[in-house]
Design a protein around this motif. Sequence first.
Motif: not given
Length: 168
Positions: A41-42, A46-47, A49, A105, A136-139
């Motif tokens: 991901g990033c 940061d993310c 993933a 994610c 863990n980022l989920c958009r």
Amino acid sequence: MTARLLRFSVNGEPVTVAVEPQRTLLEVLRYELDLIGSKQGCDKGDCGACTVQIDGLPRLSCLTLALAVEGRDIQTVEGLGRAHGGCHPLQDAMDRWDAAQCGFCTPGILMSAESLLRRSPGPVTRSEVREALAGNLCRCTGYTKIIDAVVDASEQMAAPRDETEAAQ
Ligand code: FES
Ligand code: FES
């Protein structure tokens, strides 16, 4: 730069691969071993993933130099269901709760969540899940269904043990 031989284990299988010193674990998994479940991901921490487990703990593979995992045990999402004959209860719960949309994610979330459930056997609370998934980022989902799924899986996994204990 000169490649060096790296020996480690991935999902229980021993692996030897020639690796340049600047390569990350994520790059080796995806581009040398064709394990593309861990997402890029990033690529800067940061993310989440790219989350895998190193010796059972969730770690960001994009920030881990591959040569640093010499002799270590790496688990990726590809190995998650092996001990369960297909899908891990977490994967079944994510499906039941419709907890993935684009799914980018999801592998990282599964690896963070599985580590939590292994370290905290028995039903987990929503706040424990939130804390475990903080990186863990989920958009897409707003997290509610993901948390529902992880709590549900923890209850499913605890149930047989509770019944066994009750029968004793
Ligand atoms: S790809 Fe590793 S944290 Fe985003
Ligand atoms: S389901 Fe799309 S980023 Fe989480």
